[in-house]
Structure formats: C-alpha cells, structure tokens
Design an enzyme around this catalytic site. Structure first.
Site, PDB file in Angstrom:
ATOM      1  N   ASP A 110       0.851  -1.190   0.000  1.00 44.48           N
ATOM      2  CA  ASP A 110       0.000   0.000   0.000  1.00 44.48           C
ATOM      3  C   ASP A 110       0.885   1.238   0.000  1.00 44.48           C
ATOM      4  O   ASP A 110       1.767   1.387   0.854  1.00 44.48           O
ATOM      5  CB  ASP A 110      -0.893  -0.006   1.237  1.00 44.48           C
ATOM      6  CG  ASP A 110      -1.947   1.081   1.191  1.00 44.48           C
ATOM      7  OD1 ASP A 110      -2.392   1.421   0.084  1.00 44.48           O
ATOM      8  OD2 ASP A 110      -2.338   1.582   2.258  1.00 44.48           O
ATOM      9  N   HIS A 117      -3.842  14.037  -0.050  1.00 46.59           N
ATOM     10  CA  HIS A 117      -4.144  13.225   1.135  1.00 46.59           C
ATOM     11  C   HIS A 117      -3.030  13.324   2.175  1.00 46.59           C
ATOM     12  O   HIS A 117      -3.295  13.527   3.371  1.00 46.59           O
ATOM     13  CB  HIS A 117      -4.345  11.767   0.721  1.00 46.59           C
ATOM     14  CG  HIS A 117      -4.503  10.826   1.878  1.00 46.59           C
ATOM     15  ND1 HIS A 117      -5.601  10.838   2.707  1.00 46.59           N
ATOM     16  CD2 HIS A 117      -3.678   9.845   2.353  1.00 46.59           C
ATOM     17  CE1 HIS A 117      -5.472   9.908   3.631  1.00 46.59           C
ATOM     18  NE2 HIS A 117      -4.311   9.295   3.448  1.00 46.59           N
ATOM     19  N   GLU A 183     -10.679   3.968   2.908  1.00 44.31           N
ATOM     20  CA  GLU A 183      -9.630   4.597   2.114  1.00 44.31           C
ATOM     21  C   GLU A 183      -9.888   4.246   0.654  1.00 44.31           C
ATOM     22  O   GLU A 183      -9.842   3.072   0.267  1.00 44.31           O
ATOM     23  CB  GLU A 183      -8.235   4.140   2.542  1.00 44.31           C
ATOM     24  CG  GLU A 183      -7.827   4.665   3.909  1.00 44.31           C
ATOM     25  CD  GLU A 183      -6.360   4.449   4.226  1.00 44.31           C
ATOM     26  OE1 GLU A 183      -5.672   3.776   3.422  1.00 44.31           O
ATOM     27  OE2 GLU A 183      -5.907   4.966   5.263  1.00 44.31           O
ATOM     28  N   GLU A 185      -8.927   3.848  -3.007  1.00 45.95           N
ATOM     29  CA  GLU A 185      -7.644   3.629  -3.657  1.00 45.95           C
ATOM     30  C   GLU A 185      -7.824   2.952  -5.010  1.00 45.95           C
ATOM     31  O   GLU A 185      -8.859   2.335  -5.287  1.00 45.95           O
ATOM     32  CB  GLU A 185      -6.735   2.761  -2.775  1.00 45.95           C
ATOM     33  CG  GLU A 185      -6.563   3.299  -1.358  1.00 45.95           C
ATOM     34  CD  GLU A 185      -5.424   2.647  -0.604  1.00 45.95           C
ATOM     35  OE1 GLU A 185      -4.561   2.019  -1.255  1.00 45.95           O
ATOM     36  OE2 GLU A 185      -5.398   2.770   0.633  1.00 45.95           O
ATOM     37  N   ASP A 217      -9.309   0.223   1.302  1.00 48.43           N
ATOM     38  CA  ASP A 217      -8.348  -0.272   2.285  1.00 48.43           C
ATOM     39  C   ASP A 217      -8.795   0.225   3.658  1.00 48.43           C
ATOM     40  O   ASP A 217      -8.342   1.266   4.138  1.00 48.43           O
ATOM     41  CB  ASP A 217      -6.940   0.209   1.936  1.00 48.43           C
ATOM     42  CG  ASP A 217      -5.871  -0.588   2.654  1.00 48.43           C
ATOM     43  OD1 ASP A 217      -6.174  -1.703   3.098  1.00 48.43           O
ATOM     44  OD2 ASP A 217      -4.743  -0.096   2.758  1.00 48.43           O
ATOM     45  N   ARG A 221      -8.542   3.944  12.670  1.00 50.01           N
ATOM     46  CA  ARG A 221      -7.673   5.080  12.958  1.00 50.01           C
ATOM     47  C   ARG A 221      -7.190   5.114  14.399  1.00 50.01           C
ATOM     48  O   ARG A 221      -6.054   5.551  14.666  1.00 50.01           O
ATOM     49  CB  ARG A 221      -8.410   6.387  12.627  1.00 50.01           C
ATOM     50  CG  ARG A 221      -8.854   6.537  11.189  1.00 50.01           C
ATOM     51  CD  ARG A 221      -7.682   6.604  10.237  1.00 50.01           C
ATOM     52  NE  ARG A 221      -8.136   6.807   8.851  1.00 50.01           N
ATOM     53  CZ  ARG A 221      -7.339   6.833   7.799  1.00 50.01           C
ATOM     54  NH1 ARG A 221      -6.041   6.675   7.963  1.00 50.01           N
ATOM     55  NH2 ARG A 221      -7.820   7.013   6.585  1.00 50.01           N
ATOM     56  N   GLN A 224      -4.528   2.399  14.806  1.00 50.24           N
ATOM     57  CA  GLN A 224      -3.343   2.832  14.056  1.00 50.24           C
ATOM     58  C   GLN A 224      -2.634   3.979  14.768  1.00 50.24           C
ATOM     59  O   GLN A 224      -1.394   4.028  14.814  1.00 50.24           O
ATOM     60  CB  GLN A 224      -3.758   3.249  12.646  1.00 50.24           C
ATOM     61  CG  GLN A 224      -2.600   3.648  11.751  1.00 50.24           C
ATOM     62  CD  GLN A 224      -3.069   4.043  10.348  1.00 50.24           C
ATOM     63  OE1 GLN A 224      -4.243   3.919  10.009  1.00 50.24           O
ATOM     64  NE2 GLN A 224      -2.152   4.522   9.541  1.00 50.24           N
ATOM     65  N   LYS A 237      -4.474  -1.641  10.026  1.00 49.93           N
ATOM     66  CA  LYS A 237      -4.670  -1.732   8.582  1.00 49.93           C
ATOM     67  C   LYS A 237      -4.811  -3.159   8.070  1.00 49.93           C
ATOM     68  O   LYS A 237      -5.268  -3.366   6.946  1.00 49.93           O
ATOM     69  CB  LYS A 237      -3.472  -1.083   7.865  1.00 49.93           C
ATOM     70  CG  LYS A 237      -3.302   0.391   8.132  1.00 49.93           C
ATOM     71  CD  LYS A 237      -4.412   1.203   7.492  1.00 49.93           C
ATOM     72  CE  LYS A 237      -4.395   1.025   5.994  1.00 49.93           C
ATOM     73  NZ  LYS A 237      -5.506   1.764   5.341  1.00 49.93           N
ATOM     74  N   THR A 241      -8.856  -5.621   3.397  1.00 54.46           N
ATOM     75  CA  THR A 241      -8.735  -4.757   2.225  1.00 54.46           C
ATOM     76  C   THR A 241      -9.666  -5.322   1.163  1.00 54.46           C
ATOM     77  O   THR A 241      -9.497  -6.473   0.760  1.00 54.46           O
ATOM     78  CB  THR A 241      -7.293  -4.735   1.689  1.00 54.46           C
ATOM     79  OG1 THR A 241      -6.413  -4.232   2.694  1.00 54.46           O
ATOM     80  CG2 THR A 241      -7.184  -3.872   0.442  1.00 54.46           C
ATOM     81  N   GLU A 342     -10.402  12.689   6.813  1.00 52.28           N
ATOM     82  CA  GLU A 342     -10.261  13.981   6.145  1.00 52.28           C
ATOM     83  C   GLU A 342     -11.595  14.708   6.047  1.00 52.28           C
ATOM     84  O   GLU A 342     -11.681  15.914   6.318  1.00 52.28           O
ATOM     85  CB  GLU A 342      -9.700  13.786   4.741  1.00 52.28           C
ATOM     86  CG  GLU A 342      -8.289  13.252   4.670  1.00 52.28           C
ATOM     87  CD  GLU A 342      -7.904  12.909   3.245  1.00 52.28           C
ATOM     88  OE1 GLU A 342      -7.395  13.795   2.543  1.00 52.28           O
ATOM     89  OE2 GLU A 342      -8.135  11.749   2.837  1.00 52.28           O
TER      90      GLU A 342
END
Length: 390
Positions: A110, A117, A183, A185, A217, A221, A224, A237, A241, A342
């Site tokens: 990844d 971002h 996420e 991607e 993905d 948070r 992490q 993470k 996925t 975000e």
C-alpha cells in the site's frame, strides 16, 4: 453492439471487457468477461490453448502468460463480441452469479501517493510542522500489507478490536475500534513476475502490470494512531482490504491516460522516465446509498510505474497476482476527499449523511465505491460493517 443490450450508463461497454471470476449455481468457479449486465463465459469460446486457463478459479494462470498474450486476448475479445452465434449461448446475467476474488494475491503493498491526502493528514496530525515529511517528494512512501486479508467485494467487514489510547489517558485499553474508516484507492494487478535481485524499471511497467481494481483499504484510525510510531501501520490496517471483482486492463484504460503532474524536486534517475502517466479516473463514495465524496485520481503525485520501480529497486521480486495500491485518493475540494478522517477533520467536524451528523463508520453501514474513466467503468467495491467479535 446492436445485438447485445447494454443498459445506458453501464460501466462495461463493448470496448472495456474486464475479466473476473464467477460461480454460476453449483458449478466450479471460472473466468468471464463483463459486457453490460452480462458475463461472457470464456472457456467454452476460447481456443484450445486458453480454454483451460479460463476454466481456472483465479486469473493468475492467465496473468502469468504475459503482455503479448494479454494484448492478443484483448484483440480476440473485441472481435468476439461481434460474433453473435459464438457468444450468445454463453452469456450469463451478472445477477445470476456470485463474483469471487479475481486473483490469488501473492503480496500486497500500500502506497501513500496522493499529495493532497498526505498534506491533509500531515496538517491534522502535525499542525505545528510541515505537513509533508522530508522524504515524501523523493520516494513513493509505502508499506507491506497483509495479502491474506484482501477480500472480494461484498464480503462483510468485522469491526476490528485492538489497543486504543485516548490522548488524555495514562495507559491503553483493549476494545473495538471507534474510528473505523475507509480509504479510496486504485489497485494495480501484477501479471509477469520479476527475478529476485533485479529491479523493475519505470519503462517496464506495462510488461509487468495487467490492469487495475477499485480498492477500499479499511482503516482503524484509533488502533493505528497508538501503534504506528515508530514502525508504521500494522493491526489498524491489516484486518481487511476489499477489492472490486473486475480487473480492467491497462489497454482498456489507454484513452484515459494523462500526463504526470510536475514533480519538484526532480526525482532520482531510477524514478525518472519519458512516458510516465496517470489515469483520469473519478471515484464515487456512497455510505448507505448516499453520495459523500468524488475523489479524482488524475492528480496523484506518484505514477504507478514509479511505485513499481521503487518497490523493486532494492532487488525485491514481484510475483503473479501481487497487488499494490495507490493509497488514499483525495482532491483539493471538500467533496473530493477519500477518507472520513479527512472529510470530518478527524471527527471534529461531522458531515451530513442522510440528514444526520456523521463521523466514522457505524455497525451496519454499507460502503460502496465505484470508479470510471470516461465511458470505461471499473465497477464497484462494497463492504458492510458487522459488530466486533466479543
């Protein structure tokens, strides 16, 4: 395509023909090509050389055949859809099948390739410092994910549990993630492997990468945030996925290529090239059916060829079925952000979803991400959050 009914707005027109793996009834899984809302069962219409390959439960055997066969197969498919007598008996409605994971994933990497971002997260996490760390514009930052938890679209996502530590707490606690995120991607599917000890150059990108998938993905948070210093993402993470079921070839995306944004400072020679491109792809993110964001891919800072070159510059090999992803795709506008952290400023500024304030994912939420490059659709990746295992 006068004889195949392709619904208006279908992502899978006659010039796309992505490949995927499906199960029809109690039959064994095999490979098909999507057209409109139907699937062409490829094994019965393929040549003797390819019939066995298309009868496989993953795309790996086909991917291992390499660029010349990929190009020949696409040319054959483009001709095949005009042959009604050959195709019509082997059309199956997509609604009648179960789509499976299209590849057996060897390794998963990844990246963190979107400047927007990376800048947004830098401002959230390091408000009194430069948002981008010193290495960011010199190399495509990435980390190794967990191939065994790459799952097919439609797979439920169990809320992960782990160590959590609030900023004002003296010690961590254990429990379900309360800041579960998405996420958005773009994933790249490797076909032709490379030898250990031999880097892959940016010029050889098309020789090794077959096509792309849409990736979500998932990210915890809070798990992490406590674990990632100093070695980076791990349990926050690695739990899941999700990828879309259809692999769209780079050949089909050729008309969607755009120039790579200017890179300053200049990159080192192994990352430089004359033909570096991105793809003009737009994502749409929906939570419980409600549109929340439309991230654009075209302005990603690092090209997929540079990601591949950096991933192998130390001599690391790639294998058939390897998957590497762009990292979260975000644009410059509020409605172009590719993660909830975000969109909600780390939960401090809720967004409105279905008339309600919203920060991070709740149990029962269903997230659907679609993507298109003009008329070429990439399909969708979907996942529903289920409660943590007690």
């Amino acid at each position: 395509m006068s004889w195949i009914d392709i619904p208006d707005g279908s992502p899978f027109g006659a010039d796309n023909l992505p490949l995927g793996v499906f199960r029809h009834g109690d039959q064994e899984p095999r490979i098909g090509a999507a057209i409109g809302d139907q699937i062409i069962d490829l094994a019965p219409v393929a040549s003797a050389e390819l019939a066995d390959v298309f009868a496989q439960p993953t795309l790996n055997a086909f991917l291992a055949l390499g660029r010349p066969v990929w190009s020949e197969t696409r040319a054959w498919l483009l001709d095949l859809v005009n042959d009604r007598d050959a195709v019509e008996p082997h059309l199956i409605p997509q609604s009648a099948v179960t789509m499976l994971l299209p590849i057996e994933v060897g390794d998963y990497v990844d990246f963190y390739a979107s400047e927007q971002h990376a800048t947004n997260l830098g401002r959230l996490f390091r408000p009194d410092a430069e948002p981008l760390l010193p290495n960011w514009k010199h190399l495509p930052v990435g980390y190794h994910g967990r191939a065994g938890t790459v799952v097919a679209s439609g797979t439920d996502i169990v809320r992960p549990s782990g160590q959590l530590k609030a900023p004002d707490a003296a010690a961590p606690t254990y429990g379900p993630s309360q800041r579960l995120d998405i996420e958005v991607e773009l994933g790249y599917v490797v076909g032709t492997p490379s030898a250990l000890g031999k880097p892959v150059s940016v010029e050889d990108f098309h020789e090794h990468v077959y096509g792309v998938v849409v990736v979500n993905d998932w990210s915890a948070r809070d798990i992490q945030g406590w674990e990632y210093v100093p070695l980076g993402p791990f349990l926050g993470k690695s739990f899941a996925t999700s990828i879309s079921p259809w692999v769209v070839s780079l050949d089909a995306l050729e008309s969607a290529t755009v120039d790579l944004p200017a890179q300053d400072p200049p990159v080192l020679p192994y990352l430089a090239g004359k033909n570096l491109v991105n793809y003009d792809i737009t994502f749409e993110v929906r939570i419980n059916g409600h549109l929340v964001s439309t991230p654009p891919y075209r302005d990603i800072y690092w090209s997929p060829a540079q990601m591949l070159a950096h991933m192998t510059v130390n001599g690391a090999s790639i294998r058939t079925g390897d998957l590497y992803a762009s990292g979260t795709v975000s644009g410059t506008e509020q409605d172009q952000l590719g993660s909830l952290i975000e969109l909600t400023k780390a939960g401090r500024e809720p967004i409105t979803v279905d008339g309600k304030d919203y920060t991070f994912l709740q149990d029962g939420d269903e997230v659907t991400i679609t993507a298109h490059a003009g008329p070429i659709g990439l399909g969708e990746v979907t996942g529903r959050i289920t409660p943590a295992v007690s």
